[in-house]
Structures are given as C-alpha cells and as structure tokens.
Write an enzyme that holds these catalytic residues in place. Structure first.
Site, PDB file in Angstrom:
ATOM      1  N   GLU A 157      -4.859   2.342  -3.664  1.00 29.35           N
ATOM      2  CA  GLU A 157      -4.819   1.076  -4.414  1.00 29.35           C
ATOM      3  C   GLU A 157      -6.197   0.451  -4.525  1.00 29.35           C
ATOM      4  O   GLU A 157      -7.144   0.885  -3.883  1.00 29.35           O
ATOM      5  CB  GLU A 157      -3.929   0.074  -3.658  1.00 29.35           C
ATOM      6  N   ARG A 216       2.804  -9.622   3.403  1.00 31.80           N
ATOM      7  CA  ARG A 216       1.487  -9.000   3.525  1.00 31.80           C
ATOM      8  C   ARG A 216       0.713  -9.192   2.241  1.00 31.80           C
ATOM      9  O   ARG A 216       1.287  -9.378   1.161  1.00 31.80           O
ATOM     10  CB  ARG A 216       1.615  -7.507   3.828  1.00 31.80           C
ATOM     11  N   ASN A 244      -1.380  -8.164  -0.942  1.00 31.82           N
ATOM     12  CA  ASN A 244      -1.385  -7.018  -1.846  1.00 31.82           C
ATOM     13  C   ASN A 244      -2.680  -7.086  -2.660  1.00 31.82           C
ATOM     14  O   ASN A 244      -3.730  -7.348  -2.085  1.00 31.82           O
ATOM     15  CB  ASN A 244      -0.094  -7.021  -2.692  1.00 31.82           C
ATOM     16  N   GLU A 249       8.748  -4.824   2.291  1.00 31.42           N
ATOM     17  CA  GLU A 249       9.251  -3.798   1.388  1.00 31.42           C
ATOM     18  C   GLU A 249      10.142  -2.852   2.192  1.00 31.42           C
ATOM     19  O   GLU A 249       9.683  -2.256   3.164  1.00 31.42           O
ATOM     20  CB  GLU A 249       8.049  -3.044   0.818  1.00 31.42           C
ATOM     21  N   ASN A 307       0.533  -8.501  -7.980  1.00 32.61           N
ATOM     22  CA  ASN A 307      -0.205  -7.279  -8.244  1.00 32.61           C
ATOM     23  C   ASN A 307      -1.445  -7.511  -9.097  1.00 32.61           C
ATOM     24  O   ASN A 307      -2.183  -8.460  -8.835  1.00 32.61           O
ATOM     25  CB  ASN A 307       0.767  -6.225  -8.810  1.00 32.61           C
ATOM     26  N   ASP A 329       1.444  -2.356 -12.393  1.00 38.52           N
ATOM     27  CA  ASP A 329       0.860  -2.481 -11.045  1.00 38.52           C
ATOM     28  C   ASP A 329      -0.556  -3.046 -11.161  1.00 38.52           C
ATOM     29  O   ASP A 329      -0.702  -4.188 -11.603  1.00 38.52           O
ATOM     30  CB  ASP A 329       0.958  -1.103 -10.361  1.00 38.52           C
TER      31      ASP A 329
HETATM   32  C1  BGC Z   1       2.475  -2.397  -3.725  1.00 37.03           C
HETATM   33  C2  BGC Z   1       3.549  -1.449  -3.340  1.00 37.03           C
HETATM   34  C3  BGC Z   1       4.632  -1.495  -4.402  1.00 37.03           C
HETATM   35  C4  BGC Z   1       4.030  -1.196  -5.748  1.00 37.03           C
HETATM   36  C5  BGC Z   1       5.000  -1.243  -6.903  1.00 37.03           C
HETATM   37  C6  BGC Z   1       1.948  -1.989  -5.068  1.00 37.03           C
HETATM   38  O1  BGC Z   1       0.914  -2.837  -5.422  1.00 37.03           O
HETATM   39  O2  BGC Z   1       1.460  -2.408  -2.768  1.00 37.03           O
HETATM   40  O3  BGC Z   1       3.997  -1.784  -2.068  1.00 37.03           O
HETATM   41  O4  BGC Z   1       5.643  -0.564  -4.091  1.00 37.03           O
HETATM   42  O5  BGC Z   1       2.969  -2.062  -6.016  1.00 37.03           O
HETATM   43  O6  BGC Z   1       5.313  -2.507  -7.317  1.00 37.03           O
HETATM   44 CA    CA Z   2      -1.110  -2.843  -6.641  1.00 40.03          CA
END
Ligand code: BGC
Ligand code: CA
Length: 297
Positions: free
Chosen positions: A19, A102, A104, A122, A155, A205
C-alpha cells in the site's frame, strides 16, 4: 490508438497488503508499506535493493518529512521514523475513543499538512465494522483536526492541480468523492461524487492525481487501475494488472512517467496468483505524475 503500455512486476517480494506508494525524489526510491506485514519498505529501481523496517503493528502509510526521515501511521499512532537508526518515535494518537481502529491511507497536502484516515477492525479483507473510521489532518504544529467520522474504510486521497479540490475515497461507498479545499485553513466542504465504480471495477482504494489533473484509482478486487476525469466523471483508460487485489498507485521515476502500483495477497491463494502482493511498474502511459510533498510537522 497505438499502445506501448507495459506492466512489469518490479518487487516480487509478496506483501500481505502492499500500500501507500510514494516516490522519494531526493533518494530516487519508492517508499511503500505492507499494512498486514507490518513493514515499511524502500526500494531502489537503480539497484533493485529493498530495505525494510518492522513497525510492530499495522502501518497504513509512510510519507517523507521535511525535517528529515519519515512520518508513518502505525496502529492509531503517527510516528516519526529515522531510517538510518531504524528508530520510531510516537508523535500523537488518533481515535482514542476507538481502540480497535487503525490508520489506513495518508498523504501530504500541497502546503505540507498531513491528511490521514482510519478504519474499524477488519474481520476479512474489506469486511469491517462500518462507520467506525475518521479523517483527520495533522498540522505542522502536530495539532489534529478531525474532518469526518462515520467513515467505513478511509482510503485514497489527493488534490487537484489548482489545490482547490480534495479528492477522497471511502472504499465501501464505491465512489470517488471531491470536496472544496481551503488550503490555508485546511477546511473541507461541499462533498460530492465525481465517479461511481462500474460493475466489475471492485472497490476504489488508493489514488493519485496526474499532471493533467486526472485521477488514477486502484481498483481493489478488480485487478486494474482506472484513469478518470474528475470534472466530467468519465473513465478515460483502464490498465489491467496480473493480480486482482490492486491497492494503490503513484507516479515516480526520474521524470515521473512511471506508474507504480502496489497489491495485496491477503485472502488469496498464492498458487492462483503468483505475483499477488508484488509491486508493479506501468510504463508507456504517456502521462506524468507530480512530485510528492513532505510533511512539515
Ligand atoms: C485497506 C484494506 C482493505 C482495502 C479494501 C485497504 O486500504 O488497508 O484493509 O481491505 O483497502 O478496501
Ligand atoms: Ca488503501
């Protein structure tokens, strides 16, 4: 149209959830995280060397810091990272009332403020307790402003070329949204949808805005990155990748013409998709990205 678009897997080491790629211009390296693998990676295209740091908890993003080193989102903490000593120093915590959350994705705005979001626990990939997440900004004095709550999976984020629009993805809404952005105050408002995912495009995402003001959105569970025009809402291009869980993207390389795409392997059977969790480079797009901004705090 003649197409010379090429996709290659450049980092084969498999991440659980690769990521948050960001190109570090001063080092000519790609920084990215493995959220589930709890690592920050730094990969050099010229030497093909990868250096890694274990974070001890999930790490949602990493960004360069103007005063040196990096800032990362580890668990619910924003930490300073000294790459040379591999030391992490906690700076602040978010979502103190939601201990299971958490951090992201996170990104630095055009004047050096950090924006980052959270998500609830999750249970399986993309299955979370809904509306637990938030979106914050962290100012250069390390004060925190909360912009949104009731976010499902906070995201992708980025800003328009004129810096007046903030683009944002809450994955489970299946949309890419825009807000008016006040660069001086950091205030966001006037939320609207600029793109709705179509059938087969999975969950939106991570994303990045290119030098033409178009957005490249990684489509989780759909093995592709799409380029959309946030003004017209039209999808302009689709780039397919050999893995389904494409998670995020950024432009990099000496002139920002390479698109780097991260992926996840968590929840997949590795024998079906050998490259799952790898990081990919897409060349020949004929489009450039923009340099990243470093956090001023
Ligand atoms: C998150 C994941 C999630 C995915 C899909 C990512 O940014 O960290 O945990 O499953 O996005 O939404
Ligand atoms: Ca992401």
């Amino acid at each position: 149209m003649m197409s010379s678009v090429k996709v290659e897997c450049v980092v084969k080491e498999s991440a659980l959830i690769g990521e948050g790629p960001v190109w570090e211009e001063s080092e000519q390296t790609l920084l990215f995280v493995d959220i589930g693998g709890q690592k920050i990676h730094r990969w050099s295209p010229s030497t093909n060397q990868i250096q890694s740091l274990e974070t001890g908890e999930s790490v949602g993003f990493v960004v360069p810091r103007r005063s040196g080193g990096y800032v990362a989102g580890v668990g619910r903490s924003i930490v300073a990272v000294d790459w040379s000593t591999q030391m992490m120093t906690p700076l602040l915590e978010v979502d103190e009332d939601k201990k299971n959350n958490r951090l992201n994705d996170g990104k630095v705005d055009p004047i050096g403020r950090l924006l980052a979001g959270t998500m609830g626990k999750e249970t399986r990939p993309a299955e979370v307790q809904r509306q637990q997440g938030s979106l914050f900004s962290v100012n250069s004095d390390l004060s925190v402003t909360k912009h949104l709550n009731q976010v499902d999976i906070s995201n992708g984020l980025d800003w328009s070329l004129d810096q007046k629009t903030f683009f944002y993805i809450d994955s489970l809404s299946l949309t890419v949204d825009a807000f008016d952005y006040d660069l001086l105050s950091g205030h966001i408002g006037n939320r609207r949808v600029v793109y709705r995912m179509e059938e087969g495009e999975g969950l939106p995402d991570g994303m990045t805005c290119d030098a033409d003001g178009r957005l490249w959105v990684a489509c989780y569970n759909a093995g592709r990155v799409i380029r959309i025009d946030p003004v017209t809402g039209v999808r302009l291009q689709t780039v397919s990748l050999p893995v389904t869980k494409t998670t995020s993207c950024c432009f990099g390389g000496p002139d920002y013409s390479d698109l780097y795409v991260t992926s996840a392997s968590l929840g997949l059977n590795q024998s079906e998709q050998q490259l799952a969790g790898g990081t990919f480079r897409v060349t020949g797009l004929g489009v450039k990205g923009r340099p990243s901004t470093s956090f001023t705090g």
